[in-house]
Design a protein around this motif. Structure first.
Motif, PDB file in Angstrom:
ATOM      1  N   SER A   1       0.838  -1.195   0.000  1.00  6.72           N
ATOM      2  CA  SER A   1       0.000   0.000   0.000  1.00  6.72           C
ATOM      3  C   SER A   1       0.880   1.255   0.000  1.00  6.72           C
ATOM      4  O   SER A   1       2.060   1.202   0.340  1.00  6.72           O
ATOM      5  CB  SER A   1      -0.920   0.006   1.210  1.00  6.72           C
ATOM      6  OG  SER A   1      -0.208   0.303   2.386  1.00  6.72           O
ATOM      7  N   LEU A   2       0.275   2.369  -0.354  1.00  8.78           N
ATOM      8  CA  LEU A   2       0.986   3.642  -0.389  1.00  8.78           C
ATOM      9  C   LEU A   2       1.518   3.994   0.999  1.00  8.78           C
ATOM     10  O   LEU A   2       2.647   4.465   1.150  1.00  8.78           O
ATOM     11  CB  LEU A   2       0.068   4.754  -0.898  1.00  8.78           C
ATOM     12  CG  LEU A   2       0.656   6.160  -0.907  1.00  8.78           C
ATOM     13  CD1 LEU A   2       1.868   6.230  -1.829  1.00  8.78           C
ATOM     14  CD2 LEU A   2      -0.403   7.166  -1.331  1.00  8.78           C
ATOM     15  N   TYR A   3       0.696   3.729   2.023  1.00 11.15           N
ATOM     16  CA  TYR A   3       1.090   4.037   3.395  1.00 11.15           C
ATOM     17  C   TYR A   3       2.348   3.281   3.783  1.00 11.15           C
ATOM     18  O   TYR A   3       3.284   3.858   4.334  1.00 11.15           O
ATOM     19  CB  TYR A   3      -0.061   3.713   4.347  1.00 11.15           C
ATOM     20  CG  TYR A   3       0.196   4.118   5.771  1.00 11.15           C
ATOM     21  CD1 TYR A   3       0.136   5.454   6.158  1.00 11.15           C
ATOM     22  CD2 TYR A   3       0.488   3.177   6.740  1.00 11.15           C
ATOM     23  CE1 TYR A   3       0.365   5.830   7.458  1.00 11.15           C
ATOM     24  CE2 TYR A   3       0.717   3.544   8.049  1.00 11.15           C
ATOM     25  CZ  TYR A   3       0.646   4.868   8.407  1.00 11.15           C
ATOM     26  OH  TYR A   3       0.869   5.244   9.708  1.00 11.15           O
ATOM     27  N   SER A   4       2.414   1.985   3.501  1.00 11.90           N
ATOM     28  CA  SER A   4       3.602   1.206   3.857  1.00 11.90           C
ATOM     29  C   SER A   4       4.808   1.626   3.022  1.00 11.90           C
ATOM     30  O   SER A   4       5.945   1.586   3.495  1.00 11.90           O
ATOM     31  CB  SER A   4       3.346  -0.299   3.751  1.00 11.90           C
ATOM     32  OG  SER A   4       2.783  -0.625   2.529  1.00 11.90           O
ATOM     33  N   GLU A   5       4.571   2.080   1.788  1.00 12.40           N
ATOM     34  CA  GLU A   5       5.669   2.600   0.979  1.00 12.40           C
ATOM     35  C   GLU A   5       6.235   3.881   1.601  1.00 12.40           C
ATOM     36  O   GLU A   5       7.445   4.090   1.624  1.00 12.40           O
ATOM     37  CB  GLU A   5       5.199   2.876  -0.452  1.00 12.40           C
ATOM     38  CG  GLU A   5       4.994   1.622  -1.277  1.00 12.40           C
ATOM     39  CD  GLU A   5       4.564   1.947  -2.694  1.00 12.40           C
ATOM     40  OE1 GLU A   5       5.059   2.950  -3.260  1.00 12.40           O
ATOM     41  OE2 GLU A   5       3.727   1.201  -3.229  1.00 12.40           O
ATOM     42  N   ILE A   6       5.347   4.723   2.107  1.00 13.83           N
ATOM     43  CA  ILE A   6       5.779   5.976   2.754  1.00 13.83           C
ATOM     44  C   ILE A   6       6.569   5.664   4.016  1.00 13.83           C
ATOM     45  O   ILE A   6       7.625   6.252   4.254  1.00 13.83           O
ATOM     46  CB  ILE A   6       4.565   6.877   3.056  1.00 13.83           C
ATOM     47  CG1 ILE A   6       3.968   7.383   1.750  1.00 13.83           C
ATOM     48  CG2 ILE A   6       4.953   8.039   3.965  1.00 13.83           C
ATOM     49  CD1 ILE A   6       2.645   8.098   1.895  1.00 13.83           C
ATOM     50  N   ILE A   7       6.078   4.725   4.812  1.00  8.86           N
ATOM     51  CA  ILE A   7       6.799   4.332   6.029  1.00  8.86           C
ATOM     52  C   ILE A   7       8.191   3.814   5.668  1.00  8.86           C
ATOM     53  O   ILE A   7       9.184   4.191   6.290  1.00  8.86           O
ATOM     54  CB  ILE A   7       6.009   3.270   6.827  1.00  8.86           C
ATOM     55  CG1 ILE A   7       4.773   3.909   7.458  1.00  8.86           C
ATOM     56  CG2 ILE A   7       6.884   2.643   7.911  1.00  8.86           C
ATOM     57  CD1 ILE A   7       3.858   2.930   8.152  1.00  8.86           C
ATOM     58  N   GLY A   8       8.270   2.975   4.651  1.00  5.49           N
ATOM     59  CA  GLY A   8       9.565   2.448   4.215  1.00  5.49           C
ATOM     60  C   GLY A   8      10.506   3.559   3.771  1.00  5.49           C
ATOM     61  O   GLY A   8      11.686   3.565   4.124  1.00  5.49           O
ATOM     62  N   ALA A   9       9.976   4.512   3.009  1.00  5.44           N
ATOM     63  CA  ALA A   9      10.805   5.626   2.546  1.00  5.44           C
ATOM     64  C   ALA A   9      11.304   6.457   3.721  1.00  5.44           C
ATOM     65  O   ALA A   9      12.468   6.875   3.757  1.00  5.44           O
ATOM     66  CB  ALA A   9      10.010   6.497   1.585  1.00  5.44           C
ATOM     67  N   LEU A  10      10.460   6.675   4.719  1.00  7.92           N
ATOM     68  CA  LEU A  10      10.866   7.464   5.892  1.00  7.92           C
ATOM     69  C   LEU A  10      11.895   6.724   6.739  1.00  7.92           C
ATOM     70  O   LEU A  10      12.778   7.337   7.323  1.00  7.92           O
ATOM     71  CB  LEU A  10       9.648   7.841   6.741  1.00  7.92           C
ATOM     72  CG  LEU A  10       8.677   8.832   6.101  1.00  7.92           C
ATOM     73  CD1 LEU A  10       7.450   9.018   6.986  1.00  7.92           C
ATOM     74  CD2 LEU A  10       9.350  10.156   5.820  1.00  7.92           C
ATOM     75  N   GLU A  11      11.786   5.418   6.796  1.00  6.88           N
ATOM     76  CA  GLU A  11      12.770   4.639   7.552  1.00  6.88           C
ATOM     77  C   GLU A  11      14.120   4.640   6.850  1.00  6.88           C
ATOM     78  O   GLU A  11      15.157   4.704   7.491  1.00  6.88           O
ATOM     79  CB  GLU A  11      12.254   3.220   7.780  1.00  6.88           C
ATOM     80  CG  GLU A  11      11.149   3.185   8.823  1.00  6.88           C
ATOM     81  CD  GLU A  11      10.520   1.805   8.988  1.00  6.88           C
ATOM     82  OE1 GLU A  11      10.876   0.863   8.241  1.00  6.88           O
ATOM     83  OE2 GLU A  11       9.654   1.682   9.860  1.00  6.88           O
ATOM     84  N   ARG A  12      14.107   4.582   5.527  1.00  2.00           N
ATOM     85  CA  ARG A  12      15.358   4.610   4.764  1.00  2.00           C
ATOM     86  C   ARG A  12      15.982   6.007   4.757  1.00  2.00           C
ATOM     87  O   ARG A  12      17.198   6.149   4.764  1.00  2.00           O
ATOM     88  CB  ARG A  12      15.126   4.135   3.331  1.00  2.00           C
ATOM     89  CG  ARG A  12      14.872   2.653   3.193  1.00  2.00           C
ATOM     90  CD  ARG A  12      14.814   2.211   1.730  1.00  2.00           C
ATOM     91  NE  ARG A  12      13.810   2.907   0.941  1.00  2.00           N
ATOM     92  CZ  ARG A  12      12.514   2.593   0.902  1.00  2.00           C
ATOM     93  NH1 ARG A  12      12.068   1.598   1.632  1.00  2.00           N
ATOM     94  NH2 ARG A  12      11.686   3.279   0.142  1.00  2.00           N
ATOM     95  N   SER A  13      15.134   7.026   4.707  1.00  2.00           N
ATOM     96  CA  SER A  13      15.608   8.415   4.604  1.00  2.00           C
ATOM     97  C   SER A  13      14.809   9.307   5.546  1.00  2.00           C
ATOM     98  O   SER A  13      13.888  10.012   5.110  1.00  2.00           O
ATOM     99  CB  SER A  13      15.460   8.912   3.165  1.00  2.00           C
ATOM    100  OG  SER A  13      16.113   8.061   2.265  1.00  2.00           O
TER     101      SER A  13
END
Length: 129
Positions: A1-13
């Motif tokens: 989902s978009l939400y989990s993609e955003i969480i992943g992006a925030l964790e990486r950067s």
């Protein structure tokens, strides 16, 4: 989902939470507010997004939420602003109390040399539909 993609992006950067696009000044919080995405707004605020950051047109996330008609987003951003202001006020009061206690312990002649160098609290202006 978009939400989990955003969480992943925030964790990486993690810097993306406060990043603003140089050409427009827009932040992820502004984009989320414009779209009324409550989950993303809450996530960004929890991770330290700046609720009162301004873009190049002088608009903040609250302006984007108001302009797009997303009242729930406006409410969340206002609550974040109030919490920040209350915290700032409590911090300033604590610092003033500590300064007062320090001054009371010093000899009278030294008290004249102490100056309080505090930043002025900022004003919050919010438009609610």
């Amino acid at each position: 989902s978009l939400y989990s993609e955003i969480i992943g992006a925030l964790e990486r950067s993690p810097y993306l939470v406060t990043y603003q696009i140089p050409s427009t000044g827009q932040s992820a919080l502004m984009v989320a507010a414009a779209s009324g995405n409550i989950r993303v707004i809450e996530l960004l605020l929890q991770r330290g997004a700046v609720w009162n950051a301004l873009d190049r047109l002088g608009k903040c996330a609250g302006n984007y939420a108001v302009d797009s008609g997303h009242q729930e987003a406006v409410n969340i951003l206002v609550e974040a602003a109030v919490r920040a202001e209350l915290l700032l006020g409590a911090t300033v009061r604590c610092q003033l109390q500590q300064q007062k206690q320090t001054n009371e312990k010093l000899p009278k002649s030294t008290n004249e040399d102490i100056s309080l160098d505090m930043a002025q609290p900022f004003k919050v202006t919010t438009t609610i539909l």
